[in-house]
Scaffold this motif. Structure first.
Motif, mmCIF file in Angstrom:
data_model
loop_
_atom_site.group_PDB
_atom_site.id
_atom_site.type_symbol
_atom_site.label_atom_id
_atom_site.label_comp_id
_atom_site.label_asym_id
_atom_site.label_seq_id
_atom_site.Cartn_x
_atom_site.Cartn_y
_atom_site.Cartn_z
ATOM 1 N N GLU A 95 0.825 -1.206 0.000
ATOM 2 C CA GLU A 95 0.000 0.000 0.000
ATOM 3 C C GLU A 95 0.860 1.257 0.000
ATOM 4 N N ALA A 96 2.152 1.096 -0.213
ATOM 5 C CA ALA A 96 3.078 2.226 -0.110
ATOM 6 C C ALA A 96 3.136 3.038 -1.394
ATOM 7 N N ASP A 97 3.565 4.290 -1.260
ATOM 8 C CA ASP A 97 3.930 5.130 -2.389
ATOM 9 C C ASP A 97 5.440 5.044 -2.554
ATOM 10 N N PHE A 98 5.925 5.430 -3.739
ATOM 11 C CA PHE A 98 7.349 5.319 -4.038
ATOM 12 C C PHE A 98 7.898 6.693 -4.405
ATOM 13 N N ALA A 99 8.999 7.069 -3.761
ATOM 14 C CA ALA A 99 9.592 8.384 -4.013
ATOM 15 C C ALA A 99 10.204 8.471 -5.403
ATOM 16 N N ALA A 100 10.529 7.327 -6.010
ATOM 17 C CA ALA A 100 11.157 7.314 -7.330
ATOM 18 C C ALA A 100 10.709 6.083 -8.100
ATOM 19 N N ARG A 101 10.897 6.131 -9.415
ATOM 20 C CA ARG A 101 10.554 4.988 -10.274
ATOM 21 C C ARG A 101 11.364 3.756 -9.901
ATOM 22 N N GLU A 102 12.586 3.944 -9.422
ATOM 23 C CA GLU A 102 13.441 2.841 -8.988
ATOM 24 C C GLU A 102 13.909 3.106 -7.564
ATOM 25 N N VAL A 103 13.660 2.173 -6.681
ATOM 26 C CA VAL A 103 14.093 2.310 -5.295
ATOM 27 C C VAL A 103 15.050 1.172 -4.952
ATOM 28 N N VAL A 104 16.002 1.473 -4.087
ATOM 29 C CA VAL A 104 17.007 0.495 -3.661
ATOM 30 C C VAL A 104 16.861 0.275 -2.164
ATOM 31 N N ILE A 105 16.660 -0.963 -1.768
ATOM 32 C CA ILE A 105 16.554 -1.322 -0.356
ATOM 33 C C ILE A 105 17.779 -2.152 0.005
ATOM 34 N N THR A 106 18.627 -1.611 0.868
ATOM 35 C CA THR A 106 19.837 -2.304 1.299
ATOM 36 C C THR A 106 19.577 -2.931 2.660
ATOM 37 N N CYS A 107 19.690 -4.244 2.728
ATOM 38 C CA CYS A 107 19.388 -4.980 3.955
ATOM 39 C C CYS A 107 20.659 -5.590 4.540
ATOM 40 N N VAL A 108 20.824 -5.455 5.840
ATOM 41 C CA VAL A 108 21.899 -6.119 6.571
ATOM 42 C C VAL A 108 21.239 -6.900 7.701
ATOM 43 N N ALA A 109 21.272 -8.228 7.605
ATOM 44 C CA ALA A 109 20.665 -9.090 8.612
ATOM 45 C C ALA A 109 21.758 -9.933 9.247
ATOM 46 N N ILE A 110 22.056 -9.670 10.511
ATOM 47 C CA ILE A 110 23.080 -10.410 11.247
ATOM 48 C C ILE A 110 22.388 -11.129 12.396
ATOM 49 N N MET A 111 22.331 -12.450 12.286
ATOM 50 C CA MET A 111 21.612 -13.260 13.272
ATOM 51 C C MET A 111 20.208 -12.708 13.482
ATOM 52 N N GLY A 112 19.616 -12.284 12.387
ATOM 53 C CA GLY A 112 18.267 -11.747 12.409
ATOM 54 C C GLY A 112 17.612 -11.939 11.064
ATOM 55 N N GLY A 113 16.444 -11.365 10.879
ATOM 56 C CA GLY A 113 15.736 -11.551 9.620
ATOM 57 C C GLY A 113 14.959 -10.321 9.206
ATOM 58 N N ILE A 114 14.830 -10.151 7.897
ATOM 59 C CA ILE A 114 14.063 -9.045 7.318
ATOM 60 C C ILE A 114 13.154 -9.621 6.244
ATOM 61 N N GLU A 115 11.886 -9.260 6.293
ATOM 62 C CA GLU A 115 10.912 -9.735 5.304
ATOM 63 C C GLU A 115 10.386 -8.543 4.509
ATOM 64 N N ILE A 116 10.418 -8.677 3.177
ATOM 65 C CA ILE A 116 9.941 -7.615 2.287
ATOM 66 C C ILE A 116 8.792 -8.167 1.447
ATOM 67 N N THR A 117 7.678 -7.469 1.442
ATOM 68 C CA THR A 117 6.510 -7.896 0.669
ATOM 69 C C THR A 117 6.168 -6.815 -0.347
ATOM 70 N N VAL A 118 6.057 -7.210 -1.619
ATOM 71 C CA VAL A 118 5.725 -6.260 -2.680
ATOM 72 C C VAL A 118 4.447 -6.718 -3.373
ATOM 73 N N PRO A 119 3.699 -5.793 -3.978
ATOM 74 C CA PRO A 119 2.478 -6.179 -4.688
ATOM 75 C C PRO A 119 2.802 -6.756 -6.063
ATOM 76 N N PRO A 120 1.888 -7.522 -6.652
ATOM 77 C CA PRO A 120 2.103 -8.038 -8.005
ATOM 78 C C PRO A 120 2.294 -6.894 -8.996
ATOM 79 N N GLY A 121 3.100 -7.144 -10.023
ATOM 80 C CA GLY A 121 3.339 -6.143 -11.052
ATOM 81 C C GLY A 121 4.604 -5.352 -10.853
ATOM 82 N N VAL A 122 5.133 -5.326 -9.622
ATOM 83 C CA VAL A 122 6.370 -4.610 -9.344
ATOM 84 C C VAL A 122 7.555 -5.468 -9.761
ATOM 85 N N GLU A 123 8.501 -4.859 -10.464
ATOM 86 C CA GLU A 123 9.702 -5.580 -10.859
ATOM 87 C C GLU A 123 10.657 -5.639 -9.665
ATOM 88 N N VAL A 124 11.135 -6.825 -9.334
ATOM 89 C CA VAL A 124 12.020 -7.008 -8.184
ATOM 90 C C VAL A 124 13.343 -7.600 -8.658
#
Length: 218
Positions: free
Chosen positions: A124-153
């Motif tokens: 349900e999010a808006d995007f500040a730019a046509r292309e966004v970069v998400i940099t994840c650092v997970a150390i003995m932990g976890g990160i979950e990213i959910t995107v809607p259909p149609g978005v290029e990943v």
């Protein structure tokens, strides 16, 4: 003549439109996209779109307009109201973080989970730019990213005794005008999971009756 970055991006955009319209399958799309970004001259770029209709001959998809309303941050929000701006980072140290609902994904977002976990829901999010970069650092932990259909990943992360799990759900066709999400970073003894899910549907206004039944209000 040597091709520029803009020339390569124009070809890539036509290829994304072609796969969304069903003119290319995912295997052909990936092969041509890789060739486009590694091409150095116009002679190498031209064959990649030679069998595709010109941009003018291709009718824009109805979904393109809906995506345009969500790109550009709060200014591109829908008529239901602008989404709140969010910070460009989220950190969980022996704790957790969460970004979901109406929020704006900045062009560059950093997420860190150390002995903790985080959730980034972009449905349900808006995007500040046509292309966004998400940099994840997970150390003995976890990160979950959910995107809607149609978005290029595009997942480019590195796992060391951990992993970046793209899942089969990412095998969806990008839609014309949809944002592109690049996920990179490092997972050390941890994990980053990226998945595609439909946006949540609003809950009904039913009332529970005895025995667990639900009655809808008319």
């Amino acid at each position: 003549m040597r091709a520029s970055d803009a020339d390569r991006e124009r070809v890539a955009e036509r290829l994304r439109d072609a796969v969304a319209e069903g003119r290319l399958d995912m295997e052909e799309f990936e092969e041509r996209l890789e060739a486009a970004y590694t091409s150095r001259t116009y002679a190498e770029l031209e064959p990649l779109t030679q069998d595709l209709p010109s941009p003018r001959a291709s009718a824009p998809a109805a979904s393109s307009a809906s995506w345009q309303s969500r790109i550009g941050g709060p200014a591109g929000a829908s008529s239901t109201g602008p989404s709140p701006t969010a910070s460009a980072s989220a950190v969980a140290i022996m704790s957790g973080f969460e970004r979901k609902g109406r929020w704006t994904v900045p062009a560059q977002f950093n997420a860190v989970a150390f002995w903790g976990g985080g959730e980034l829901d972009l449905r349900e999010a808006d995007f500040a730019a046509r292309e966004v970069v998400i940099t994840c650092v997970a150390i003995m932990g976890g990160i979950e990213i959910t995107v809607p259909p149609g978005v290029e990943v595009d997942v480019r992360g590195i796992g060391v005794m951990g992993g970046f799990d793209q899942g089969r759900s990412l095998e969806n066709r990008p839609e014309p005008g949809a944002p592109r999400v690049i996920v990179n970073g490092l997972a050390f003894w941890g994990g980053v999971a990226v998945k595609v899910k439909e946006p949540k549907r609003p809950k009904g206004n039913g009332k529970k009756l005895h025995g667990g039944e639900t009655r809808k209000e008319l």
